[in-house]
Design an enzyme around this catalytic site. Structure first.
Site: not given
Length: 269
Positions: A157, A226
């Site tokens: 989308h 991370r």
């Protein structure tokens, strides 16, 4: 009927209590399992099961999957599930690729003529993974893709709210190839977003959401993922300087030492 069930479940009447006792006895009923009898039964069942699943894999599941592949190497093996493949694209597999369990492959041909999925030699993909390919997804050699991993090069989308409201597809710039380099381990239920490159030898921890590139030999975790550790245990040694440069450095160091000694002597006097 509801009143009768309530009566039998809660009444202190002799009939209700007797029926509850019979029910408990039936639910707790068990039989002994003499090993000379049950072990051969178990072994016969397991042998029949292995024969059934071997036939299902070799005669049904693998031929079905390989018929979707544009190219595959030797030793490619699936599990005992039919993989769910939608859309049209090219699946290119190296040698000894294992696709265990059931994996969803979704190709979106509106972004290019032939979306391409490449999987390198000796890579394994676990059960319940989903790979969405709008342009290109590349998985390297010797990778381990755990169960439930989601890899996508397109979200399906557009990011622009007005474009979403109008039901438009994502723009070409939002469909970005994904690269998983060699010897990478993607943990269970991790997600690799469009445009991400996971560097060689890295580990993506379970449940991580990877939205940026992962350097080689790095462990990442979290949402968003991370860096939490390095898989390089030692720093590489400094480069060895040429002999002439080493001689100049030694001369400068000795000159600095002599100057320091002279300065100390002058101060003392």
């Amino acid at each position: 009927m509801k009143n009768l069930v309530r009566f039998l479940a809660s009444s202190d009447h002799d009939v209700a209590r007797a029926l509850r006792h019979v029910r408990r006895q039936v639910r707790s009923f068990t039989l002994p399992a003499p090993r000379p009898l049950v072990v051969p039964m178990r072994m016969a069942f397991e042998a029949a099961r292995e024969v059934y699943y071997f036939g299902a894999r070799v005669l049904v599941c693998e031929p079905h999957f390989k018929s979707h592949c544009a190219q595959y190497g030797k030793g490619v093996r699936t599990g005992t599930f039919i993989h769910f493949i939608t859309g049209r694209g090219d699946i290119i597999l190296g040698d000894n690729v294992v696709l265990d369990g059931k994996t969803d492959f979704i190709f979106a041909a509106r972004f290019c003529d032939r979306p391409t999925l490449r999987i390198g030699d000796n890579t394994g993909i676990g059960h319940g993974c989903r790979i969405v390919v709008g342009k290109s997804v590349t998985i390297g050699k010797h990778c381990m893709i755990a169960a439930g991993v989601f890899i996508l090069d397109s979200s399906g989308h557009p990011s622009d709210p007005e474009a979403r409201r109008r039901g438009l597809p994502p723009s070409d710039a939002e469909v970005r190839p994904v690269v998983i380099e060699d010897n990478v381990w993607l943990g269970t239920r991790s997600t690799i977003f469009p445009g991400v490159t996971v560097g060689e030898g890295s580990v993506v921890s379970a449940g991580s959401i990877v939205m940026a590139d992962v350097p080689p030999y790095t462990v990442v975790a979290g949402n968003p993922a991370r860096r939490v550790a390095s898989l390089r245990t030692t720093e590489p040694p400094p480069p060895i300087a040429p002999a002439a440069d080493r001689a100049d450095a030694n001369a400068r160091r000795h000159g600095a030492d002599d100057a320091a000694r002279r300065s100390g002597s002058d101060s003392a006097s």
